[in-house]
Each structure stands twice: as C-alpha cells, then as structure tokens.
Design an enzyme around this catalytic site. Structure first.
Site, PDB file in Angstrom:
ATOM      1  NE  ARG A  67      -3.715   0.193   2.251  1.00 49.66           N
ATOM      2  CZ  ARG A  67      -4.400   0.721   3.663  1.00 49.66           C
ATOM      3  NH1 ARG A  67      -4.290   0.130   4.607  1.00 49.66           N
ATOM      4  NH2 ARG A  67      -5.015   1.971   3.386  1.00 49.66           N
ATOM      5  CG  ASN A  99      -8.582   9.151   2.733  1.00 48.03           C
ATOM      6  OD1 ASN A  99      -9.297   8.376   2.887  1.00 48.03           O
ATOM      7  ND2 ASN A  99      -8.706  10.227   1.704  1.00 48.03           N
ATOM      8  CB  VAL A 100      -3.298   6.106   6.257  1.00 46.07           C
ATOM      9  CG1 VAL A 100      -4.317   5.835   7.182  1.00 46.07           C
ATOM     10  CG2 VAL A 100      -3.672   4.948   5.071  1.00 46.07           C
ATOM     11  CG  ASP A 101      -4.149   9.314   0.573  1.00 49.24           C
ATOM     12  OD1 ASP A 101      -5.389   9.006   0.157  1.00 49.24           O
ATOM     13  OD2 ASP A 101      -4.077  10.636   0.915  1.00 49.24           O
ATOM     14  CG  HIS A 116      -8.926   6.226  10.329  1.00 47.58           C
ATOM     15  ND1 HIS A 116     -10.059   5.988   9.264  1.00 47.58           N
ATOM     16  CD2 HIS A 116      -9.767   6.422  11.424  1.00 47.58           C
ATOM     17  CE1 HIS A 116     -11.308   6.005   9.961  1.00 47.58           C
ATOM     18  NE2 HIS A 116     -11.103   6.531  11.134  1.00 47.58           N
ATOM     19  CB  CYS A 124       8.842   1.834  18.638  1.00 46.22           C
ATOM     20  SG  CYS A 124       9.450   0.511  19.593  1.00 46.22           S
ATOM     21  CB  CYS A 146      14.286   0.170  21.626  1.00 43.79           C
ATOM     22  SG  CYS A 146      12.551  -0.242  21.082  1.00 43.79           S
ATOM     23  CB  THR A 184     -16.432   9.137   3.706  1.00 38.42           C
ATOM     24  OG1 THR A 184     -16.418   7.983   4.521  1.00 38.42           O
ATOM     25  CG2 THR A 184     -17.407  10.064   3.993  1.00 38.42           C
ATOM     26  N   PRO A 210     -20.232   9.511  -6.040  1.00 40.13           N
ATOM     27  CG  PRO A 210     -18.774   8.380  -7.300  1.00 40.13           C
ATOM     28  CD  PRO A 210     -18.709   9.163  -6.063  1.00 40.13           C
TER      29      PRO A 210
HETATM   30  N1  APR Z   1     -15.228  10.643  -6.067  1.00 43.36           N
HETATM   31  C1  APR Z   1     -15.930  10.478  -4.785  1.00 43.36           C
HETATM   32  N2  APR Z   1     -16.241   9.532  -3.907  1.00 43.36           N
HETATM   33  C2  APR Z   1     -15.838   8.303  -4.692  1.00 43.36           C
HETATM   34  C3  APR Z   1     -14.912   8.210  -5.696  1.00 43.36           C
HETATM   35  C4  APR Z   1     -14.679   9.232  -6.416  1.00 43.36           C
HETATM   36  N3  APR Z   1     -14.190   9.238  -7.551  1.00 43.36           N
HETATM   37  N4  APR Z   1     -14.888   6.904  -5.941  1.00 43.36           N
HETATM   38  C5  APR Z   1     -15.492   6.137  -4.963  1.00 43.36           C
HETATM   39  N5  APR Z   1     -16.047   7.126  -4.254  1.00 43.36           N
HETATM   40  C6  APR Z   1     -16.971   6.550  -3.075  1.00 43.36           C
HETATM   41  C7  APR Z   1     -17.474   5.470  -2.986  1.00 43.36           C
HETATM   42  O1  APR Z   1     -18.927   5.535  -3.262  1.00 43.36           O
HETATM   43  C8  APR Z   1     -17.751   4.952  -1.456  1.00 43.36           C
HETATM   44  O2  APR Z   1     -18.902   5.658  -0.805  1.00 43.36           O
HETATM   45  O3  APR Z   1     -15.834   6.680  -1.813  1.00 43.36           O
HETATM   46  C9  APR Z   1     -16.535   6.002  -0.743  1.00 43.36           C
HETATM   47  C10 APR Z   1     -15.351   5.151  -0.254  1.00 43.36           C
HETATM   48  O4  APR Z   1     -15.795   4.450   0.692  1.00 43.36           O
HETATM   49  P1  APR Z   1     -14.943   3.538   1.586  1.00 43.36           P
HETATM   50  O5  APR Z   1     -14.135   2.718   0.718  1.00 43.36           O
HETATM   51  O6  APR Z   1     -15.499   2.700   2.619  1.00 43.36           O
HETATM   52  O7  APR Z   1     -13.644   4.235   2.284  1.00 43.36           O
HETATM   53  P2  APR Z   1     -13.855   5.188   3.618  1.00 43.36           P
HETATM   54  O8  APR Z   1     -15.304   5.751   3.655  1.00 43.36           O
HETATM   55  O9  APR Z   1     -12.818   6.322   3.603  1.00 43.36           O
HETATM   56  O10 APR Z   1     -13.623   3.885   4.668  1.00 43.36           O
HETATM   57  C11 APR Z   1     -13.332   4.533   5.981  1.00 43.36           C
HETATM   58  O11 APR Z   1     -12.783   2.322   6.973  1.00 43.36           O
HETATM   59  O12 APR Z   1     -11.360   0.445   6.347  1.00 43.36           O
HETATM   60  C12 APR Z   1     -11.526   1.732   7.142  1.00 43.36           C
HETATM   61  O13 APR Z   1      -9.796   2.980   8.068  1.00 43.36           O
HETATM   62  C13 APR Z   1     -10.425   2.863   6.784  1.00 43.36           C
HETATM   63  O14 APR Z   1     -10.434   5.175   6.803  1.00 43.36           O
HETATM   64  C14 APR Z   1     -11.083   4.024   6.093  1.00 43.36           C
HETATM   65  C15 APR Z   1     -12.508   3.788   6.822  1.00 43.36           C
END
Ligand code: APR
Length: 241
Positions: A67, A99-101, A116, A124, A146, A184, A210
C-alpha cells in the site's frame, strides 16, 4: 445545484471538510468498500487489526509495504488541489480525513487532521518512538533502535483514535456552519458521526459521492458526482463569484 453549493460555501463562516478513500480513488489509490475495494480482495481482520499483527507481522508488513508503494507514488488529483485552494482562500478552516495517504498535504493543504493516522509514520510497538518515512521500509520486519518491532502509524480496527485527535475533530465539527463530505461510505465510526454534529448545530451538510450513502438523506445537498470533477467545478465557480 452545484452553483447553489458554491454560493453556500462562499457565505459560510466556518467551513470544514471530511474526506474518505473516494477522494483518492482518481489518484489510483484503491478504496475499501467499492466493487474493486480492498475489503473485497483482502480480509480486514487478517491485515488491519492488532491481533493480525501479533499473529503474522510479516503478512501485515507485506500488505502495508504494497500500500505504501502505491500511496507514496500517487499524485494529488483535482479534488485534493481544490481543497488546498479553498484553504489558501481562507474559506476551508480544517480538513478532517480518514485517509492514511498524504495527498492532501502533497496538494498543499496545511490544516489536515488524520483521524486514522498516516502511512508516512511508523511507530515502535515498545518505546512508542515515531519515524517519518517517504518510502516503504526494505526490511521484512522493520525494527526500532530499541530492538522492538515497528508498525504502521495507522489506527487499526479495534483501536481507538488518539483522544487529542478526536477531540480536535469534534471541536472543528462543532464550529462548522458547513461541512463538505467527500468520498466516504460514512459507515465507520466515529468519523461518520462528525457530520451529525454539524447537523445538530443547524450547519449545512454537502455530500459529494457517485453513490448514495447513509449520510445522503441527512445531507442538505448530495451531489452524485466524482470528487475531482465536482471540487474542480466548485472552486472555479467560487473564484468567479
Ligand atoms: N469520488 C468521490 N467518491 C468516490 C469516488 C470518487 N471518484 N470513487 C468512490 N467513491 C466513494 C464510494 O462511493 C464510497 O462511498 O468513496 C467511498 C469510499 O468508501 P470506503 O471505501 O468505505 O472508504 P472510507 O469511507 O474512507 O472508509 C472509512 O474504513 O477501512 C476503514 O480505516 C479505513 O479510513 C477507512 C475507513
């Protein structure tokens, strides 16, 4: 509709943002729950939990190095750039990300709160020392000075968000009269409750995704759009107003 959002953003006194994996999808970073999401290909409980790391640190490290490779080579997209612009304009007061990016920072955002954690940080497992990295560690099992195992500086399932980070996020949500929620699925707590704080305080919730999410029917406006296209249009409209 997007014109209306641009106007609301301009009239806002304290706008914040909550972003998720979807905002980085257009930068080539896989999301978690979409069709091609990470949790469709990998088992979260085998890779993103403290017990998985205890039982099989090599496997967890292998997955995180994969990742990190993707994330450290990714470029911010139009949506990240738009948020950095809105901060420069003094409109966006705080960006809270799940996001962790580091694409928000790469785009120039300074006010970023990582709920997160971040793949740029290793910590460590014993002495808690933290290290900032910009490429994946080469060792199979990275060790601290350590002698103990290092781990990614992220929050795993079953772990708490550091209380000072969560307090800060709640403070900014409580001050928001507008929160824009981008990319999200709004299913992971406590992040998904931050927009509810804004709503409770009579603030506006704008969702950009979307797909529909559990947040869609409490959002004042929900744009069924991709992050890049929507945020780029919004910033351009705001710059014209
Ligand atoms: N633009 C906007 N939204 C998008 C796009 C895009 N191009 N592509 C996908 N999406 C939306 C999807 O429809 C979905 O609702 O982004 C969302 C991604 O959802 P997840 O994959 O569940 O990501 P996230 O909500 O950030 O997850 C929350 O879950 O696994 C843990 O720690 C991890 O931070 C993460 C947390």
């Amino acid at each position: 509709m997007i014109e209306k959002v641009a106007k609301q953003i301009l009239e806002s006194k304290y706008m914040t943002a909550l972003t998720g994996a979807g905002i980085s999808a257009e930068s080539g970073i896989p999301t978690f729950r979409g069709e091609d999401g990470l949790w469709k290909k990998f088992k979260a409980e085998e890779l993103a939990t403290p017990s998985a790391f205890r039982e099989n640190p090599e496997l967890v490290w292998e997955w995180y190095k994969w990742r990190m490779e993707i994330v450290f080579n990714a470029k911010p997209n139009l949506a990240h750039n738009a948020f950095a612009e809105l901060e420069k304009m003094g409109i966006l007061k705080m960006l809270i990300t799940q996001n962790v990016d580091d694409l928000h920072e790469k785009a120039g955002s300074k006010k970023v709160l990582h709920l997160h954690g971040s793949l740029r940080i290793l910590r460590c497992t014993a002495c808690k020392k933290r290290f900032e990295i910009d490429k994946p560690p080469i060792e199979k099992l990275p060790k601290c000075e350590c002698g103990a195992l290092l781990r990614p500086g992220v929050v795993w399932f079953g772990e708490e968000i550091p209380s000072e980070i969560l307090r800060e996020a709640i403070k900014h949500a409580s001050m928001s009269d507008l929160m824009i929620v981008v990319g999200t699925s709004a299913v992971v707590q406590p992040a998904a409750s931050l927009p509810l704080i804004v709503k409770k305080n009579k603030g506006l919730i704008i969702e950009i995704n979307p797909e529909e999410t559990p947040l869609t029917n409490i959002a004042d406006i929900s744009l069924r759009l991709k992050a890049g296209e929507a945020m780029d249009k919004l910033v351009k409209l705001i710059q014209e107003l």
